[in-house]
Design an enzyme around this catalytic site. Structure first.
Site, short mmCIF file in Angstrom:
data_model
loop_
_atom_site.label_atom_id
_atom_site.label_comp_id
_atom_site.label_asym_id
_atom_site.label_seq_id
_atom_site.Cartn_x
_atom_site.Cartn_y
_atom_site.Cartn_z
N ALA A 145 0.94 -1.33 0.02
CA ALA A 145 0.02 -0.02 0.00
C ALA A 145 1.03 1.30 -0.09
CB ALA A 145 -1.06 0.19 1.36
N GLY A 171 0.56 -4.69 0.80
CA GLY A 171 -0.49 -4.85 0.06
C GLY A 171 -0.09 -5.51 -1.26
N GLU A 207 -0.80 -9.06 -0.58
CA GLU A 207 -2.09 -9.35 -0.20
C GLU A 207 -3.01 -9.29 -1.19
OE1 GLU A 207 -1.70 -5.91 2.76
OE2 GLU A 207 -2.58 -7.40 4.06
N GLU A 229 4.75 -4.96 7.11
CA GLU A 229 4.21 -3.88 7.83
C GLU A 229 4.91 -3.52 9.25
OE1 GLU A 229 2.68 -6.27 6.19
OE2 GLU A 229 0.99 -5.25 4.80
N1 CAA Z 1 4.63 3.11 -0.80
C1 CAA Z 1 5.00 4.19 -1.31
N2 CAA Z 1 6.32 4.49 -2.06
C2 CAA Z 1 6.96 3.22 -2.09
C3 CAA Z 1 6.69 1.97 -1.53
C4 CAA Z 1 5.26 1.91 -0.63
N3 CAA Z 1 5.03 0.83 -0.43
N4 CAA Z 1 7.56 1.07 -1.99
C5 CAA Z 1 8.51 2.06 -2.61
N5 CAA Z 1 8.29 3.16 -2.96
C6 CAA Z 1 8.79 4.27 -3.46
C7 CAA Z 1 10.08 4.44 -2.59
O1 CAA Z 1 9.70 5.51 -1.89
C8 CAA Z 1 10.71 5.40 -4.07
O2 CAA Z 1 10.30 6.48 -4.19
P1 CAA Z 1 11.35 7.71 -4.25
O3 CAA Z 1 12.20 7.39 -5.55
O4 CAA Z 1 10.50 8.75 -4.65
O5 CAA Z 1 12.12 7.86 -3.09
C9 CAA Z 1 10.70 4.32 -4.94
O6 CAA Z 1 9.34 3.68 -4.78
C10 CAA Z 1 11.62 3.32 -5.33
O7 CAA Z 1 11.69 2.77 -4.03
P2 CAA Z 1 13.18 2.24 -3.35
O8 CAA Z 1 14.15 3.16 -3.63
O9 CAA Z 1 13.04 2.03 -2.07
O10 CAA Z 1 13.64 1.03 -4.14
P3 CAA Z 1 14.79 -0.02 -3.52
O11 CAA Z 1 14.76 -1.09 -4.75
O12 CAA Z 1 15.97 0.55 -2.91
O13 CAA Z 1 13.90 -0.96 -2.42
C11 CAA Z 1 11.94 -2.08 -1.32
C12 CAA Z 1 12.81 -1.65 -2.71
C13 CAA Z 1 12.88 -3.05 -0.79
C14 CAA Z 1 10.70 -2.77 -2.16
C15 CAA Z 1 11.67 -0.76 -0.80
O14 CAA Z 1 11.00 0.05 -1.83
C16 CAA Z 1 10.43 -1.13 0.47
O15 CAA Z 1 10.92 -1.58 1.61
N6 CAA Z 1 9.36 -0.48 0.04
C17 CAA Z 1 8.31 -0.55 1.04
C18 CAA Z 1 7.67 -2.10 1.45
C19 CAA Z 1 6.75 -1.77 2.36
O16 CAA Z 1 6.99 -1.68 3.41
N7 CAA Z 1 5.38 -2.20 2.18
C20 CAA Z 1 4.19 -2.47 3.04
C21 CAA Z 1 3.51 -1.15 2.87
S1 CAA Z 1 2.37 -0.89 4.27
C22 CAA Z 1 1.02 -1.95 3.60
O17 CAA Z 1 1.12 -2.42 2.50
C23 CAA Z 1 -0.14 -2.18 4.52
C24 CAA Z 1 -1.12 -3.08 4.19
O18 CAA Z 1 -1.24 -4.29 4.85
C25 CAA Z 1 -1.98 -2.93 3.15
#
Ligand code: CAA
Length: 257
Positions: A65, A108, A111, A131
């Protein structure tokens, strides 16, 4: 409808939806949800479409998400908006949806893949419910669906440590139906979807409904439900065609009736 966060195409009798927010690794925000629901509804109504494939990019199916959309929300915003409840409409889709997952399917994203009917994974796929690393927990079904897919021990491990599962582990655990080489995942999913779309649509939908019912009810009720659906299929012209074609040693020509 002009879409900004997804690409929508048809490949023969299959609807193909590609999540397309490359700069956010396909993070799922409200716009993605609205567009995805509209695209799926379009395919539901389209009589030429028999199955749907949902995919992302090579790097990410979806990285979760949209954290930036949620970051400053209050409890009242989330509660009154019943945040994430809109995804339930996606799970009510009657035509089969195959998730073709390459790269990250996190939070998400994992999911959403689990809301589809089955998952075909590239060998690059990584699944996780991270999360907890954000100070929260899954909110789009992860704690419930992942547990049903892989059992309590592994689901607990994934939700509590936030670690990722690679494609091989996901296949061993029963989260994905097959793993294919990276670069072939969409084609494999399209092939499977094309096969499904060649069958009788009422029979496809009843098969899907019956398997899904097994998650919601007791074995006795589920068996009864299955048997009643099975009986009802004898009102289908396609049942007569399918069985007659077998007896006459020819390919069935289903009319979806
Ligand atoms: N939401 C918003 N933006 C996101 C995102 C997310 N879930 N995941 C990645 N992005 C964005 C980053 O902020 C980044 O944007 P900027 O260039 O503007 O900074 C861009 O996508 C590229 O991401 P990274 O630079 O982080 O890429 P990476 O290759 O270094 O890492 C990754 C990849 C390990 C997937 C890392 O992006 C990450 O950990 N993302 C978040 C994963 C996460 O925590 N997901 C759970 C979200 S909460 C949820 O989903 C709740 C639910 O139950 C529904």
């Amino acid at each position: 409808m002009a879409y900004e966060t997804i690409l929508v195409e048809t490949r023969g009798k299959v609807g193909l939806i590609t999540l397309n927010r490359p700069n956010a690794l396909n993070a799922l925000n409200s716009q993605v949800l609205a567009e995805l629901l509209a695209a799926v509804e379009g395919f539901e109504k389209d009589g030429t479409i028999g199955a749907i494939v949902l995919t992302g990019s090579e790097k990410a199916f979806a990285a979760g998400a949209d954290i930036k959309e949620m970051q400053s929300q209050s409890y009242v915003d989330m509660y009154l908006g019943d945040f994430f409840s809109g995804w339930e409409a996606f799970t009510r889709t009657r035509k089969p949806i195959i998730a073709a997952v390459a790269g990250y399917a996190l939070g998400g994203g994992c999911e959403l893949a689990m809301m589809c009917d089955f998952i075909i994974a590239a060998d690059t796929a990584k699944f996780g419910q991270p999360e907890i690393t954000l100070g929260v927990m899954p909110g789009m079904g992860g704690s419930q669906r992942l547990t049903r897919f892989v059992g309590k021990s592994k689901a607990m491990d994934m939700c509590l440590t936030g670690r990722m599962m690679d494609a091989a582990e996901a296949e061993r655990a029963g989260l994905v139906s097959r793993v294919v080489p990276a670069g072939e995942v969409v084609e494999e999913a399209l092939k499977a979807a094309t096969k499904i779309a060649g069958f009788s649509l009422p029979s496809v939908i009843m098969n899907k409904e019956a398997v899904n019912r097994s998650y919601e009810t007791t074995l006795a009720e589920g068996l009864r439900f299955e048997r009643r659906l099975f009986h009802s299929m004898f009102a289908l012209e396609d049942q007569k065609e399918g069985m007659t074609a077998f007896v006459e040693k020819r390919a069935a020509n289903f009319q979806n009736r």
